[in-house]
Design a protein around this motif. Sequence first.
Motif, PDB file in Angstrom:
ATOM      1  N   GLU A 147       0.837  -1.198   0.000  1.00 26.21           N
ATOM      2  CA  GLU A 147       0.000   0.000   0.000  1.00 26.21           C
ATOM      3  C   GLU A 147       0.876   1.255   0.000  1.00 26.21           C
ATOM      4  OE1 GLU A 147      -3.844   1.862   2.357  1.00 26.21           O
ATOM      5  OE2 GLU A 147      -3.025  -0.045   2.997  1.00 26.21           O
ATOM      6  N   LEU A 148       1.946   1.224   0.775  1.00 24.18           N
ATOM      7  CA  LEU A 148       2.876   2.347   0.820  1.00 24.18           C
ATOM      8  C   LEU A 148       3.526   2.567  -0.547  1.00 24.18           C
ATOM      9  CD1 LEU A 148       4.262   4.520   2.505  1.00 24.18           C
ATOM     10  CD2 LEU A 148       5.956   2.810   3.171  1.00 24.18           C
ATOM     11  N   ALA A 149       3.888   1.502  -1.224  1.00 22.15           N
ATOM     12  CA  ALA A 149       4.481   1.615  -2.567  1.00 22.15           C
ATOM     13  C   ALA A 149       3.484   2.232  -3.541  1.00 22.15           C
ATOM     14  CB  ALA A 149       4.933   0.249  -3.063  1.00 22.15           C
ATOM     15  N   LEU A 150       2.230   1.810  -3.469  1.00 26.61           N
ATOM     16  CA  LEU A 150       1.201   2.390  -4.339  1.00 26.61           C
ATOM     17  C   LEU A 150       1.032   3.881  -4.071  1.00 26.61           C
ATOM     18  CD1 LEU A 150      -1.536  -0.403  -4.217  1.00 26.61           C
ATOM     19  CD2 LEU A 150      -0.286   0.361  -6.243  1.00 26.61           C
ATOM     20  N   LEU A 151       1.001   4.243  -2.806  1.00 26.11           N
ATOM     21  CA  LEU A 151       0.821   5.648  -2.448  1.00 26.11           C
ATOM     22  C   LEU A 151       2.027   6.488  -2.865  1.00 26.11           C
ATOM     23  CD1 LEU A 151      -0.887   5.241   1.029  1.00 26.11           C
ATOM     24  CD2 LEU A 151      -1.943   6.018  -1.109  1.00 26.11           C
ATOM     25  N   ARG A 152       3.226   5.955  -2.701  1.00 27.55           N
ATOM     26  CA  ARG A 152       4.423   6.688  -3.127  1.00 27.55           C
ATOM     27  C   ARG A 152       4.419   6.906  -4.635  1.00 27.55           C
ATOM     28  NH1 ARG A 152       8.948   3.923   0.767  1.00 27.55           N
ATOM     29  NH2 ARG A 152       8.583   5.333   2.512  1.00 27.55           N
ATOM     30  N   ASN A 153       4.006   5.900  -5.382  1.00 26.31           N
ATOM     31  CA  ASN A 153       3.925   6.030  -6.839  1.00 26.31           C
ATOM     32  C   ASN A 153       2.887   7.082  -7.226  1.00 26.31           C
ATOM     33  OD1 ASN A 153       4.645   5.259  -9.519  1.00 26.31           O
ATOM     34  ND2 ASN A 153       2.661   4.218  -9.638  1.00 26.31           N
ATOM     35  N   GLU A 154       1.768   7.085  -6.532  1.00 31.57           N
ATOM     36  CA  GLU A 154       0.730   8.071  -6.825  1.00 31.57           C
ATOM     37  C   GLU A 154       1.230   9.482  -6.532  1.00 31.57           C
ATOM     38  OE1 GLU A 154      -3.930   9.120  -5.793  1.00 31.57           O
ATOM     39  OE2 GLU A 154      -3.001   7.360  -4.884  1.00 31.57           O
ATOM     40  N   VAL A 155       1.918   9.674  -5.416  1.00 31.49           N
ATOM     41  CA  VAL A 155       2.469  10.986  -5.073  1.00 31.49           C
ATOM     42  C   VAL A 155       3.474  11.421  -6.131  1.00 31.49           C
ATOM     43  CG1 VAL A 155       3.955  12.198  -3.421  1.00 31.49           C
ATOM     44  CG2 VAL A 155       2.030  10.834  -2.600  1.00 31.49           C
ATOM     45  N   LYS A 156       4.339  10.508  -6.558  1.00 28.94           N
ATOM     46  CA  LYS A 156       5.336  10.818  -7.593  1.00 28.94           C
ATOM     47  C   LYS A 156       4.645  11.261  -8.888  1.00 28.94           C
ATOM     48  CE  LYS A 156       8.832   8.413 -10.302  1.00 28.94           C
ATOM     49  NZ  LYS A 156       9.475   7.112 -10.507  1.00 28.94           N
ATOM     50  N   THR A 157       3.606  10.530  -9.288  1.00 29.20           N
ATOM     51  CA  THR A 157       2.869  10.858 -10.505  1.00 29.20           C
ATOM     52  C   THR A 157       2.181  12.215 -10.377  1.00 29.20           C
ATOM     53  OG1 THR A 157       2.515   8.524 -10.973  1.00 29.20           O
ATOM     54  CG2 THR A 157       1.016  10.076 -12.049  1.00 29.20           C
ATOM     55  N   LEU A 158       1.581  12.490  -9.243  1.00 29.21           N
ATOM     56  CA  LEU A 158       0.892  13.769  -9.044  1.00 29.21           C
ATOM     57  C   LEU A 158       1.875  14.936  -9.018  1.00 29.21           C
ATOM     58  CD1 LEU A 158      -1.783  12.706  -6.413  1.00 29.21           C
ATOM     59  CD2 LEU A 158      -2.178  13.339  -8.808  1.00 29.21           C
ATOM     60  N   ARG A 159       3.032  14.731  -8.419  1.00 30.63           N
ATOM     61  CA  ARG A 159       4.046  15.795  -8.419  1.00 30.63           C
ATOM     62  C   ARG A 159       4.523  16.096  -9.828  1.00 30.63           C
ATOM     63  NH1 ARG A 159       7.529  14.058  -3.091  1.00 30.63           N
ATOM     64  NH2 ARG A 159       6.127  15.040  -1.591  1.00 30.63           N
ATOM     65  N   ARG A 160       4.737  15.052 -10.618  1.00 29.38           N
ATOM     66  CA  ARG A 160       5.174  15.242 -12.001  1.00 29.38           C
ATOM     67  C   ARG A 160       4.095  15.972 -12.800  1.00 29.38           C
ATOM     68  NH1 ARG A 160       7.348  10.184 -13.211  1.00 29.38           N
ATOM     69  NH2 ARG A 160       5.252   9.444 -13.578  1.00 29.38           N
ATOM     70  N   ALA A 161       2.839  15.607 -12.564  1.00 36.76           N
ATOM     71  CA  ALA A 161       1.729  16.260 -13.267  1.00 36.76           C
ATOM     72  C   ALA A 161       1.630  17.732 -12.884  1.00 36.76           C
ATOM     73  CB  ALA A 161       0.421  15.544 -12.966  1.00 36.76           C
ATOM     74  N   LEU A 162       1.800  18.040 -11.612  1.00 35.06           N
ATOM     75  CA  LEU A 162       1.743  19.435 -11.173  1.00 35.06           C
ATOM     76  C   LEU A 162       2.876  20.257 -11.766  1.00 35.06           C
ATOM     77  CD1 LEU A 162       0.716  19.100  -7.428  1.00 35.06           C
ATOM     78  CD2 LEU A 162      -0.616  20.120  -9.277  1.00 35.06           C
ATOM     79  N   ALA A 163       4.069  19.703 -11.777  1.00 30.28           N
ATOM     80  CA  ALA A 163       5.215  20.417 -12.351  1.00 30.28           C
ATOM     81  C   ALA A 163       5.006  20.643 -13.840  1.00 30.28           C
ATOM     82  CB  ALA A 163       6.501  19.631 -12.107  1.00 30.28           C
ATOM     83  N   SER A 164       4.527  19.639 -14.528  1.00 25.07           N
ATOM     84  CA  SER A 164       4.280  19.751 -15.959  1.00 25.07           C
ATOM     85  C   SER A 164       3.189  20.787 -16.223  1.00 25.07           C
ATOM     86  CB  SER A 164       3.867  18.394 -16.523  1.00 25.07           C
ATOM     87  OG  SER A 164       3.585  18.494 -17.891  1.00 25.07           O
ATOM     88  N   ARG A 165       2.145  20.764 -15.414  1.00 25.76           N
ATOM     89  CA  ARG A 165       1.027  21.698 -15.605  1.00 25.76           C
ATOM     90  C   ARG A 165       1.485  23.133 -15.424  1.00 25.76           C
ATOM     91  NH1 ARG A 165      -3.593  21.769 -18.422  1.00 25.76           N
ATOM     92  NH2 ARG A 165      -4.043  23.953 -18.196  1.00 25.76           N
ATOM     93  N   ALA A 166       2.333  23.370 -14.428  1.00 20.46           N
ATOM     94  CA  ALA A 166       2.836  24.728 -14.200  1.00 20.46           C
ATOM     95  C   ALA A 166       3.623  25.213 -15.416  1.00 20.46           C
ATOM     96  CB  ALA A 166       3.705  24.763 -12.946  1.00 20.46           C
ATOM     97  N   ASN A 167       4.445  24.338 -15.986  1.00 21.67           N
ATOM     98  CA  ASN A 167       5.224  24.696 -17.168  1.00 21.67           C
ATOM     99  C   ASN A 167       4.315  24.971 -18.361  1.00 21.67           C
ATOM    100  OD1 ASN A 167       7.754  25.263 -18.003  1.00 21.67           O
ATOM    101  ND2 ASN A 167       8.473  23.162 -18.090  1.00 21.67           N
ATOM    102  N   ILE A 168       3.302  24.148 -18.520  1.00 19.78           N
ATOM    103  CA  ILE A 168       2.351  24.345 -19.620  1.00 19.78           C
ATOM    104  C   ILE A 168       1.611  25.668 -19.441  1.00 19.78           C
ATOM    105  CG2 ILE A 168       0.196  23.469 -20.626  1.00 19.78           C
ATOM    106  CD1 ILE A 168       1.387  20.613 -20.137  1.00 19.78           C
ATOM    107  N   ASP A 169       1.189  25.976 -18.212  1.00 23.32           N
ATOM    108  CA  ASP A 169       0.501  27.249 -17.961  1.00 23.32           C
ATOM    109  C   ASP A 169       1.388  28.444 -18.279  1.00 23.32           C
ATOM    110  OD1 ASP A 169      -1.849  25.999 -17.237  1.00 23.32           O
ATOM    111  OD2 ASP A 169      -1.458  26.124 -15.078  1.00 23.32           O
ATOM    112  N   MET A 170       2.679  28.352 -17.921  1.00 24.53           N
ATOM    113  CA  MET A 170       3.600  29.448 -18.250  1.00 24.53           C
ATOM    114  C   MET A 170       3.750  29.592 -19.762  1.00 24.53           C
ATOM    115  SD  MET A 170       6.590  29.426 -15.368  1.00 24.53           S
ATOM    116  CE  MET A 170       6.904  27.666 -15.360  1.00 24.53           C
ATOM    117  N   ALA A 171       3.851  28.463 -20.460  1.00 32.93           N
ATOM    118  CA  ALA A 171       3.970  28.513 -21.922  1.00 32.93           C
ATOM    119  C   ALA A 171       2.726  29.137 -22.543  1.00 32.93           C
ATOM    120  CB  ALA A 171       4.199  27.109 -22.482  1.00 32.93           C
ATOM    121  N   LEU A 172       1.562  28.833 -21.991  1.00 30.88           N
ATOM    122  CA  LEU A 172       0.328  29.445 -22.500  1.00 30.88           C
ATOM    123  C   LEU A 172       0.392  30.962 -22.342  1.00 30.88           C
ATOM    124  CD1 LEU A 172      -2.391  26.962 -21.159  1.00 30.88           C
ATOM    125  CD2 LEU A 172      -1.419  27.095 -23.465  1.00 30.88           C
TER     126      LEU A 172
END
Length: 132
Positions: free
Chosen positions: A31-56
């Motif tokens: 369960e901890l491994a699943l949650l860590r993977n989810e956090v990693k994915t969400l952090r990557r998505a947030l970072a990517s989204r911020a970059n996309i918003d700046m590009a817009l």
Amino acid sequence: MDSVGFTAPPQDGTDRTADIPAGPDVGMPAELALLRNEVKTLRRALASRANIDMALGVLMAVYQCTPTDAWLILVDVSQHTHVTLHDLAERVTASTHGPAPSKPVRDALRASAARHAAARHGSPGPAPDASS
């Protein structure tokens, strides 16, 4: 799923968390491994989204277009240049304080912006570039 592995919540109101194994059958390490993977994915998505918003924002300023048109330009150029949306956004934002994107990307941005501006104003716009 988008380019960074983030899946939007379902629109039908179903609970996707039911798909995540939990409880005594799975065990805490799994369960901890699943949650860590989810956090990693969400952090990557947030970072990517911020970059996309700046590009817009950059595209809106450069081409004097709406947020919707800036999004359509970014998607259009990403698809036509075979550059991921995230990478293209990084190139656009980096161009504000470093070298400009490559000539093919700059040309594709200009052509896409012209097409979207023409569509917004009801004119057919420039003919597609045969070299693309």
